[in-house]
Design a protein around this motif. Sequence first.
Motif, PDB file in Angstrom:
ATOM      1  N   MET A   1       0.853  -1.198   0.000  1.00 16.70           N
ATOM      2  CA  MET A   1       0.000   0.000   0.000  1.00 16.70           C
ATOM      3  C   MET A   1       0.887   1.246   0.000  1.00 16.70           C
ATOM      4  N   LEU A   2       0.627   2.122  -0.926  1.00 17.15           N
ATOM      5  CA  LEU A   2       1.377   3.372  -0.985  1.00 17.15           C
ATOM      6  C   LEU A   2       0.692   4.427  -0.122  1.00 17.15           C
ATOM      7  N   ILE A   3       1.492   5.129   0.648  1.00 15.62           N
ATOM      8  CA  ILE A   3       0.994   6.237   1.459  1.00 15.62           C
ATOM      9  C   ILE A   3       1.355   7.571   0.813  1.00 15.62           C
ATOM     10  N   GLU A   4       2.636   7.704   0.454  1.00 17.04           N
ATOM     11  CA  GLU A   4       3.106   9.000  -0.043  1.00 17.04           C
ATOM     12  C   GLU A   4       4.353   8.804  -0.888  1.00 17.04           C
ATOM     13  N   PHE A   5       4.528   9.683  -1.877  1.00 12.54           N
ATOM     14  CA  PHE A   5       5.734   9.692  -2.689  1.00 12.54           C
ATOM     15  C   PHE A   5       6.202  11.131  -2.848  1.00 12.54           C
ATOM     16  N   ARG A   6       7.502  11.343  -2.686  1.00 13.74           N
ATOM     17  CA  ARG A   6       8.095  12.670  -2.842  1.00 13.74           C
ATOM     18  C   ARG A   6       9.216  12.612  -3.865  1.00 13.74           C
ATOM     19  N   VAL A   7       9.317  13.667  -4.661  1.00 10.64           N
ATOM     20  CA  VAL A   7      10.398  13.766  -5.635  1.00 10.64           C
ATOM     21  C   VAL A   7      10.888  15.205  -5.688  1.00 10.64           C
ATOM     22  N   THR A   8      12.201  15.366  -5.817  1.00 10.74           N
ATOM     23  CA  THR A   8      12.825  16.682  -5.898  1.00 10.74           C
ATOM     24  C   THR A   8      13.911  16.649  -6.969  1.00 10.74           C
ATOM     25  N   ASN A   9      13.960  17.688  -7.794  1.00 11.58           N
ATOM     26  CA  ASN A   9      15.035  17.868  -8.777  1.00 11.58           C
ATOM     27  C   ASN A   9      15.168  16.664  -9.710  1.00 11.58           C
ATOM     28  N   PHE A  10      14.075  16.355 -10.387  1.00  8.08           N
ATOM     29  CA  PHE A  10      14.099  15.271 -11.370  1.00  8.08           C
ATOM     30  C   PHE A  10      13.298  15.697 -12.592  1.00  8.08           C
ATOM     31  N   ARG A  11      13.936  15.704 -13.749  1.00 10.28           N
ATOM     32  CA  ARG A  11      13.316  16.108 -15.005  1.00 10.28           C
ATOM     33  C   ARG A  11      12.603  17.448 -14.843  1.00 10.28           C
ATOM     34  N   SER A  12      11.290  17.518 -15.009  1.00  8.93           N
ATOM     35  CA  SER A  12      10.613  18.822 -14.935  1.00  8.93           C
ATOM     36  C   SER A  12      10.269  19.244 -13.509  1.00  8.93           C
ATOM     37  N   PHE A  13      10.587  18.408 -12.512  1.00  9.58           N
ATOM     38  CA  PHE A  13      10.305  18.753 -11.116  1.00  9.58           C
ATOM     39  C   PHE A  13      11.535  19.396 -10.491  1.00  9.58           C
ATOM     40  N   LYS A  14      11.457  20.685 -10.256  1.00 10.63           N
ATOM     41  CA  LYS A  14      12.561  21.427  -9.654  1.00 10.63           C
ATOM     42  C   LYS A  14      12.507  21.339  -8.135  1.00 10.63           C
ATOM     43  N   ASP A  15      11.409  21.809  -7.565  1.00 14.34           N
ATOM     44  CA  ASP A  15      11.240  21.793  -6.110  1.00 14.34           C
ATOM     45  C   ASP A  15      10.574  20.496  -5.672  1.00 14.34           C
ATOM     46  N   GLU A  16      10.614  20.228  -4.382  1.00 21.59           N
ATOM     47  CA  GLU A  16       9.998  19.010  -3.857  1.00 21.59           C
ATOM     48  C   GLU A  16       8.507  18.998  -4.132  1.00 21.59           C
ATOM     49  N   GLN A  17       8.028  17.869  -4.656  1.00 26.22           N
ATOM     50  CA  GLN A  17       6.610  17.661  -4.888  1.00 26.22           C
ATOM     51  C   GLN A  17       6.160  16.428  -4.121  1.00 26.22           C
ATOM     52  N   LYS A  18       5.013  16.531  -3.480  1.00 29.17           N
ATOM     53  CA  LYS A  18       4.493  15.435  -2.661  1.00 29.17           C
ATOM     54  C   LYS A  18       3.160  14.964  -3.218  1.00 29.17           C
ATOM     55  N   PHE A  19       3.083  13.657  -3.427  1.00 30.88           N
ATOM     56  CA  PHE A  19       1.825  13.020  -3.832  1.00 30.88           C
ATOM     57  C   PHE A  19       1.399  12.095  -2.705  1.00 30.88           C
ATOM     58  N   SER A  20       0.135  12.195  -2.295  1.00 34.77           N
ATOM     59  CA  SER A  20      -0.335  11.447  -1.131  1.00 34.77           C
ATOM     60  C   SER A  20      -1.607  10.681  -1.441  1.00 34.77           C
ATOM     61  N   LEU A  21      -1.675   9.473  -0.908  1.00 36.42           N
ATOM     62  CA  LEU A  21      -2.895   8.675  -0.965  1.00 36.42           C
ATOM     63  C   LEU A  21      -3.526   8.542   0.420  1.00 36.42           C
ATOM     64  N   VAL A  22      -3.202   9.462   1.301  1.00 37.90           N
ATOM     65  CA  VAL A  22      -3.842   9.516   2.614  1.00 37.90           C
ATOM     66  C   VAL A  22      -5.211  10.185   2.461  1.00 37.90           C
ATOM     67  N   ARG A  23      -6.234   9.556   2.998  1.00 37.93           N
ATOM     68  CA  ARG A  23      -7.584  10.101   2.896  1.00 37.93           C
ATOM     69  C   ARG A  23      -7.712  11.378   3.707  1.00 37.93           C
TER      70      ARG A  23
END
Length: 426
Positions: A1-23
């Motif tokens: 089960m995925l809760i959250e994913f974060r990515v920073t400085n990758f391809r078109s993502f400059k700043d940290e971006q957070k994706f969440s599957l928390v209700r």
Amino acid sequence: MLIEFRVTNFRSFKDEQKFSLVRGTGDELLASNSFTANDANQMPLLRSAAIYGPNASGKSNFLKALRAMKKIVMESALKGQRGDRLSVEPYRLSRATKDKPSEFEATFIAEGIRYQYGFSVTSQRVEDEWLFAFPKKRQQVWFQRAWNSETDSYEWDIGNQLIGKKQVWQTSTRSNALFLSTAVQLNSEQLKPVFDWFRKTLRLAQVGGWDSGYTADLCENEESKSRVMEFLRAADIAIDDISIERTPFNPADHLPNDMPDPLKEMIAEELKDKQLARIQTIHLDEDDNPVIFDMKKDESDGTQKLFGFAGPWLDALENGYVLFIDELHGNLHPELVRFLVGLFNNSETNPNNAQLVFSTHETSILSQKCFRRDQIWFCEKSTETGSQLYSLFDIRGVIKDRSNLALAYLSGRYGALPFVRDLNLQ
């Protein structure tokens, strides 16, 4: 089960971006579209999420970030050699980021335990790596490593809760390999659930979904084939039966004559001694006699795509996998998209709490009859900050159960739309 994913400085993502599957808060579609995780915290999670945005906004790069993270976990220790470069692409439109590491972090539940695992990497080496576990709600530091450029070495913090040959794993870890992957290759049973979450549970499809190979394999078992046929019938695909014909690979028969010889030789070497599947569909004529069709030649693109989806979809629902799909809507009628998503947003067809995350332009399902507000995400790109991910749940003024989400989105209320200008050909 995925809760959250974060990515920073990758391809078109400059700043940290957070994706969440928390209700989030709100009781809309509570029983169908959300569930309670089986970890110690009993975390409320979502069964699916849709990502909207214009072309070139970063939706595909979001999936590529997950793919890059999984590839490094899978391959850095097993396939890499000292000095090999790591597959990362930092944000290149800023002097501040193009030489900085890319960072990835996933929080997920595996075998009833919540883990928070991440790393930052350049193409030359792993800069940082960390793993926190929450077996009894409280955080445990299982390991951390950080590159010290002054001493040209790593600083390590390996917690007491991690057991096994820790010193051996540490000294065996190359600078361009992950400690997690190295330790698992050297038989760490404790870290195996973390590694296996990336290897087995996290499933990523390319644009267009999957090829038909996996579903074809299922169709060679009568019980599995019956499940595939039921899936196709439920999607209103009028096929009466499926036949799989296996033939040995033969370059003369299976490769075009005008293919360049070097490419032909490479493919021939890869497929040598392998069996190729020819998928045939069977339809009954008006006298109930079977008529054989070739899947690739005679069936529509949508039927081929749905057949390719059938195996992975059924597999995910049965085993509780996490599926990520780019452009789910391609070659599919809106009602079929609704059907596919609905299988996840249903406690009866999804009893093991599989999760589906997909990008799409299909606005007919952008509705509070299909999704909760926290299941709808947008991605847009600016020249200053790169791609930005944000949830409808965080936008003020969206009235629960009453807002026409599709109309509001297409009118520009939520952003993440292409800015189309007049074309001047003079």
